[in-house]
Write an enzyme that holds these catalytic residues in place. Sequence first.
Site, short mmCIF file in Angstrom:
data_model
loop_
_atom_site.label_atom_id
_atom_site.label_comp_id
_atom_site.label_asym_id
_atom_site.label_seq_id
_atom_site.Cartn_x
_atom_site.Cartn_y
_atom_site.Cartn_z
N TYR A 98 0.77 -1.18 -0.06
CA TYR A 98 0.11 -0.09 0.09
C TYR A 98 0.73 1.16 -0.02
CZ TYR A 98 -3.92 3.00 1.54
OH TYR A 98 -4.67 4.19 1.67
N GLY A 145 3.05 1.43 -3.25
CA GLY A 145 2.35 1.55 -4.25
C GLY A 145 1.68 2.81 -4.45
N GLN A 199 -0.28 4.65 20.64
CA GLN A 199 -0.06 5.03 19.23
C GLN A 199 -1.07 6.06 19.00
OE1 GLN A 199 -1.29 2.16 20.11
NE2 GLN A 199 -2.10 1.08 18.41
N ARG A 226 0.76 10.05 14.32
CA ARG A 226 0.41 10.73 12.95
C ARG A 226 -0.41 11.83 13.07
NH1 ARG A 226 -2.40 6.29 9.29
NH2 ARG A 226 -0.13 5.63 8.66
P1 NAD Z 1 -12.53 1.43 0.33
O1 NAD Z 1 -12.00 0.20 0.08
O2 NAD Z 1 -13.96 1.72 0.82
O3 NAD Z 1 -12.97 2.01 -1.18
C1 NAD Z 1 -11.81 1.63 -2.40
C2 NAD Z 1 -12.79 1.50 -3.39
O4 NAD Z 1 -11.94 1.20 -4.58
C3 NAD Z 1 -13.74 0.09 -3.25
O5 NAD Z 1 -15.04 0.65 -3.73
C4 NAD Z 1 -13.02 -1.01 -4.25
O6 NAD Z 1 -14.07 -1.90 -4.64
C5 NAD Z 1 -12.48 0.02 -5.34
N1 NAD Z 1 -11.36 -0.80 -6.07
C6 NAD Z 1 -10.36 -1.50 -5.34
N2 NAD Z 1 -9.42 -1.92 -6.31
C7 NAD Z 1 -9.91 -1.46 -7.39
C8 NAD Z 1 -9.68 -1.74 -8.93
N3 NAD Z 1 -8.54 -2.40 -9.01
N4 NAD Z 1 -10.08 -1.11 -9.86
C9 NAD Z 1 -11.55 -0.61 -9.52
N5 NAD Z 1 -11.98 -0.37 -8.49
C10 NAD Z 1 -11.16 -0.68 -7.25
O7 NAD Z 1 -11.63 2.48 0.86
P2 NAD Z 1 -12.02 4.18 1.10
O8 NAD Z 1 -11.60 4.26 2.63
O9 NAD Z 1 -13.02 4.72 0.34
O10 NAD Z 1 -10.61 5.00 0.43
C11 NAD Z 1 -10.85 5.33 -0.81
C12 NAD Z 1 -9.18 5.80 -1.59
O11 NAD Z 1 -8.94 7.06 -0.40
C13 NAD Z 1 -8.28 4.80 -1.28
O12 NAD Z 1 -7.28 5.20 -2.71
C14 NAD Z 1 -7.45 5.01 -0.18
O13 NAD Z 1 -6.16 4.60 -0.32
C15 NAD Z 1 -7.56 6.57 -0.22
N6 NAD Z 1 -7.49 7.13 1.53
C16 NAD Z 1 -8.42 6.57 2.35
C17 NAD Z 1 -8.23 6.85 3.52
C18 NAD Z 1 -9.32 6.66 4.70
O14 NAD Z 1 -9.00 6.72 5.94
N7 NAD Z 1 -10.51 6.21 4.44
C19 NAD Z 1 -6.99 7.33 4.21
C20 NAD Z 1 -6.00 7.63 3.31
C21 NAD Z 1 -6.32 7.51 1.91
N1 UDP Z 2 -6.36 -0.80 15.89
C1 UDP Z 2 -6.69 -1.12 17.24
N2 UDP Z 2 -7.61 -1.92 17.39
C2 UDP Z 2 -8.64 -2.41 16.01
C3 UDP Z 2 -8.05 -1.76 14.83
C4 UDP Z 2 -7.03 -1.12 14.82
O1 UDP Z 2 -5.69 -0.99 18.25
O2 UDP Z 2 -9.38 -2.82 16.25
C5 UDP Z 2 -5.03 0.09 15.80
C6 UDP Z 2 -3.96 -0.10 14.61
O3 UDP Z 2 -3.12 -1.10 15.19
C7 UDP Z 2 -3.32 1.03 14.49
C8 UDP Z 2 -4.51 2.28 14.66
O4 UDP Z 2 -5.59 1.41 15.49
O5 UDP Z 2 -2.50 1.49 15.56
C9 UDP Z 2 -5.39 2.63 13.49
O6 UDP Z 2 -5.54 1.46 12.42
P1 UDP Z 2 -6.61 1.51 11.17
O7 UDP Z 2 -6.39 0.26 10.54
O8 UDP Z 2 -7.79 2.12 11.39
O9 UDP Z 2 -5.72 2.74 10.30
P2 UDP Z 2 -4.05 2.63 9.81
O10 UDP Z 2 -3.36 1.87 10.67
O11 UDP Z 2 -4.19 2.51 8.55
O12 UDP Z 2 -3.88 4.24 10.36
#
Ligand code: NAD
Ligand code: UDP
Length: 340
Positions: A151, A154, A215, A283
């Site tokens: 991730y 990527g 964290q 963060r």
């Molecule tokens: P999500 O998993 O709910 O949504 C991702 C969507 O992308 C899904 O509908 C999935 O089916 C689709 N998808 C995955 N691979 C695909 C592919 N190869 N082709 C077409 N569709 C595909 O996640 P989200 O929380 O809505 O996140 C959306 C975007 O925002 C992501 O790119 C994620 O990296 C970014 N983002 C989200 C957060 C967050 O906290 N939600 C934080 C940082 C970045």
């Molecule tokens: N986490 C936790 N319990 C849970 C899910 C997540 O303690 O049931 C912790 C996880 O280890 C991380 C933080 O919460 O330290 C945020 O996790 P999340 O997966 O929501 O987001 P990301 O790690 O991608 O910021």
Amino acid sequence: MRTEPSQPLRVLVTGGAGFLGSHLCERLLDAGHDVLCVDNFYTGTRANVAGLLAHPSFELLRHDITFPLYVEVDRIFNLACPASPRHYQFDPVQTTKTSVHGAINLLGLAKRLRARIVQASTSEVYGDPAQHPQTEDYWGHVNPIGPRACYDEGKRCAETLFADYRRQHGLDTRIARIFNTYGPRMQPADGRVVSNFIVAALRGDPLTIQGDGWQTRSFCYVTDTIDGLVALMEASEPCPGPINIGNPGEFTVLELAERVRKLVKSRSPIVFVPAARDDPRQRRPDISLASRLLEWSPRVGLDEGLSRTIDYFRRTLVPGAKTPAAKAATTASVAADPRG
Ligand code: NAD
Ligand code: UDP
Ligand code: UDP
């Protein structure tokens, strides 16, 4: 400086059936645009956009962005990518392909159309950050071969592609580094901390903390993140570098668990399991750039956002089903198949 376009535009949202994508589609339709939602339903669902299917300006296309896509649009938001650690680690090679091949295809599309394109990048590009809070000029601290690398790297490579299509092809590319966002339509079983805690608290299951709970994360309510993404797309000045979109309020995971328990009025116990590998310790976004360039800052505080999210889960949860938090309390945490 922000300007809203006066003409309705054709806007492509990849990942439009996901958590953030479905809110973005809704927001764009409300603003009068035509929306083409592209999704392969890997982690998203038709149910997320069920309310939009009858809208005359909404179109849903099942497509995997790792394959070329030939459509005609004016603007592109690239959100397609699984976002929760549990989901992106289930098929890590596919995660990298989605970020990298997907970015190439969408940038190729944007180049052919000379369309403006916004990338949903992530605070994960900072890895386990040595600088706090994180400003956009911090290059990050990422393990390139760890379980989160599919991730993190990527998304970093996608940023490189967005920067190079701008330099090499003069494309108007924009990059949002999104910090942890929460709200209605998070999947109850996708493993993210806010949904895990709320679902567990509502069901009286244990809230499972991975690690010591010290964290930190900075949680942004979904409508604020969507406002930020739209502001970035509509900014009249080009935005060559990445821009942090997040809420600078910083909380420990333990504080989050306690707040959720209080708001739900739950008596769920808090239990501790070993930390996830390479879990970032802290963060918090520095959002000076977003507030200056986009005149954007978040408006919804944590308690208000949590209350709205709790209301959503109260209305939608199936009673009795075992929660991810309860399972995690008794079993080692492993990546789960996002398809159910
Ligand atoms: P999500 O998993 O709910 O949504 C991702 C969507 O992308 C899904 O509908 C999935 O089916 C689709 N998808 C995955 N691979 C695909 C592919 N190869 N082709 C077409 N569709 C595909 O996640 P989200 O929380 O809505 O996140 C959306 C975007 O925002 C992501 O790119 C994620 O990296 C970014 N983002 C989200 C957060 C967050 O906290 N939600 C934080 C940082 C970045
Ligand atoms: N986490 C936790 N319990 C849970 C899910 C997540 O303690 O049931 C912790 C996880 O280890 C991380 C933080 O919460 O330290 C945020 O996790 P999340 O997966 O929501 O987001 P990301 O790690 O991608 O910021
Ligand atoms: N592409 C696409 N839709 C388009 C134009 C291009 O999916 O409308 C894809 C195409 O598959 C190509 C990629 O985008 O591989 C990159 O396109 P670009 O023009 O940048 O590179 P090239 O085709 O020269 O490799």
